[in-house]
Write a protein that holds these residues in place. Structure first.
Motif, PDB file in Angstrom:
ATOM      1  N   GLN A 147     -13.009  12.515   2.543  1.00 57.13           N
ATOM      2  CA  GLN A 147     -13.726  12.643   3.818  1.00 57.13           C
ATOM      3  C   GLN A 147     -14.493  11.353   4.114  1.00 57.13           C
ATOM      4  O   GLN A 147     -14.502  10.870   5.241  1.00 57.13           O
ATOM      5  N   ALA A 199     -11.965   8.674   5.047  1.00 54.73           N
ATOM      6  CA  ALA A 199     -11.434   8.936   6.393  1.00 54.73           C
ATOM      7  C   ALA A 199     -12.436   8.482   7.452  1.00 54.73           C
ATOM      8  O   ALA A 199     -12.062   7.850   8.442  1.00 54.73           O
ATOM      9  N   GLN A 216      -6.237   9.182   8.263  1.00 57.42           N
ATOM     10  CA  GLN A 216      -5.972  10.620   8.311  1.00 57.42           C
ATOM     11  C   GLN A 216      -6.095  11.191   6.905  1.00 57.42           C
ATOM     12  O   GLN A 216      -5.405  10.736   5.991  1.00 57.42           O
ATOM     13  N   HIS A 217      -6.975  12.183   6.743  1.00 56.76           N
ATOM     14  CA  HIS A 217      -7.144  12.851   5.437  1.00 56.76           C
ATOM     15  C   HIS A 217      -6.265  14.099   5.424  1.00 56.76           C
ATOM     16  O   HIS A 217      -6.502  15.016   6.199  1.00 56.76           O
ATOM     17  N   LEU A 218      -5.259  14.114   4.571  1.00 53.64           N
ATOM     18  CA  LEU A 218      -4.332  15.252   4.539  1.00 53.64           C
ATOM     19  C   LEU A 218      -4.496  16.008   3.223  1.00 53.64           C
ATOM     20  O   LEU A 218      -4.098  15.522   2.158  1.00 53.64           O
ATOM     21  N   GLU A 260       4.003  17.739   7.529  1.00 55.96           N
ATOM     22  CA  GLU A 260       2.741  17.140   7.994  1.00 55.96           C
ATOM     23  C   GLU A 260       2.864  15.611   8.050  1.00 55.96           C
ATOM     24  O   GLU A 260       2.385  14.979   8.984  1.00 55.96           O
ATOM     25  N   LYS A 285       2.589  12.202  11.079  1.00 55.23           N
ATOM     26  CA  LYS A 285       1.573  11.134  10.943  1.00 55.23           C
ATOM     27  C   LYS A 285       2.193   9.783  10.622  1.00 55.23           C
ATOM     28  O   LYS A 285       1.520   8.907  10.075  1.00 55.23           O
ATOM     29  N   GLN A 300       0.339   6.476  11.475  1.00 50.68           N
ATOM     30  CA  GLN A 300      -1.085   6.317  11.145  1.00 50.68           C
ATOM     31  C   GLN A 300      -1.275   5.999   9.666  1.00 50.68           C
ATOM     32  O   GLN A 300      -0.415   6.307   8.849  1.00 50.68           O
ATOM     33  N   TRP A 331      -2.639   6.979   6.208  1.00 55.41           N
ATOM     34  CA  TRP A 331      -3.011   8.292   5.659  1.00 55.41           C
ATOM     35  C   TRP A 331      -3.374   8.265   4.175  1.00 55.41           C
ATOM     36  O   TRP A 331      -3.055   7.333   3.448  1.00 55.41           O
TER      37      TRP A 331
END
Ligand SMILES: Nc1ccn([C@@H]2O[C@H](COP(=O)(O)OP(=O)(O)OP(=O)(O)O)[C@@H](O)[C@H]2O)c(=O)n1
Ligand SMILES: Nc1nc2c(ncn2[C@@H]2O[C@H](COP(=O)(O)OP(=O)(O)O)[C@@H](O)[C@H]2O)c(=O)[nH]1
Length: 223
Positions: A23, A26, A32-34, A76, A80, A83, A85
């Motif tokens: 977090q 990010a 992007q936090h997956l 997912e 993305k 971006q 990630w």
């Protein structure tokens, strides 16, 4: 600095601070936090086919079958592609790491090494807001109002798999499954391990490492 899109993974046992560190990364770097655990819990809440299957595994602190979590994550990741990630909770096994290899070259793997006693204490004090995945800790980052999410005002819950019996099983399974994944990334020279009992002490080192690959969102340089 290279404009290549960052492909990063955060590894670590349950409670090691993966979600907390991801977090922060990010927010600081606009990545992007997956979180695989978050996607699984969303599927469970939505009672999707994957969710119905995954529920029994999560409740027992077990890993869902490789092909199930791999297909969730591949879907997912496809969304993305353009971006930067950061993956949290995936890959968890060598089979998952091999599946990830087929779609990208990882630039960075952050491995959190936290003592067992610290993990147990943290998980027993963890509360989450199920809809958003926001994580609190009654000592480390408590909500403004006990038991209530700061943003939505909705109730917080304790995860079933954070109860002591499930935690012991999860930690044992983590060690077994993660060993070959850690070895693989070490042999490739992309693994960076951080040890300690406090996220706030580890964080400056992680920040410096990620800064060597991506520009921080709020840095003077970026403005
Ligand atoms: N690749 C993955 C990721 C998650 N899970 C399941 O989802 C649960 C929760 O995952 P996650 O939120 O990543 O939790 P943990 O790492 O176990 O604990 P934490 O939030 O504590 O990281 C795991 O215990 C496991 O049952 C899985 O089977 N396979
Ligand atoms: N006491 C304490 N709790 C922490 C620290 N870092 C994270 N936590 C809390 O520990 C719990 C586990 O962290 P989390 O980021 O969810 O770990 P993950 O399971 O690896 O994703 C959460 O309740 C966090 O708020 C820390 O340095 N000290």
């Amino acid at each position: 600095m290279a404009s290549k899109l960052l492909r990063a993974v955060v590894l670590g046992p349950p409670g090691s601070g993966k979600g907390t560190v991801c977090q922060r990364i990010a927010e600081s770097f606009g990545l992007q936090h997956l979180s695989s655990g978050h996607f699984l819990r969303e599927n469970i809440r939505a009672k999707s086919e994957v969710g119905v299957l995954a529920k029994q595994y999560l409740e027992q602190g077990l890993l869902v079958p490789d092909h199930v979590i791999t297909s969730v994550m591949m879907m997912e990741l496809e969304k993305k592609q353009s971006q930067h990630w950061l993956l949290d909770g995936f890959p968890r096994t060598l089979v998952q790491a091999e599946a990830l290899d087929r779609i990208c070259d990882l630039d960075l793997v952050i491995n959190l090494n936290i003592p067992f006693e610290t993990l147990k204490d943290r998980l027993s004090a963890r509360w989450i807001h199920p809809a958003s995945g926001r994580v609190y800790n009654m000592e480390f980052n408590p909500p403004d109002v006990h038991g209530i999410d700061d943003i939505t005002g909705e109730p917080l819950i304790q995860r079933e798999d954070d109860k002591p019996d499930a935690v012991a099983v999860r930690l044992r399974k983590y060690k077994e499954a993660a060993k070959p994944v850690i070895e693989l990334y070490k042999s490739r020279g992309v693994l960076h391990s951080f040890s300690g009992t406090e996220t706030n002490k580890i964080w400056p080192y992680v920040y410096t490492l990620v800064s060597s690959k991506v520009r921080p969102v709020h840095s003077k340089e970026a403005n």
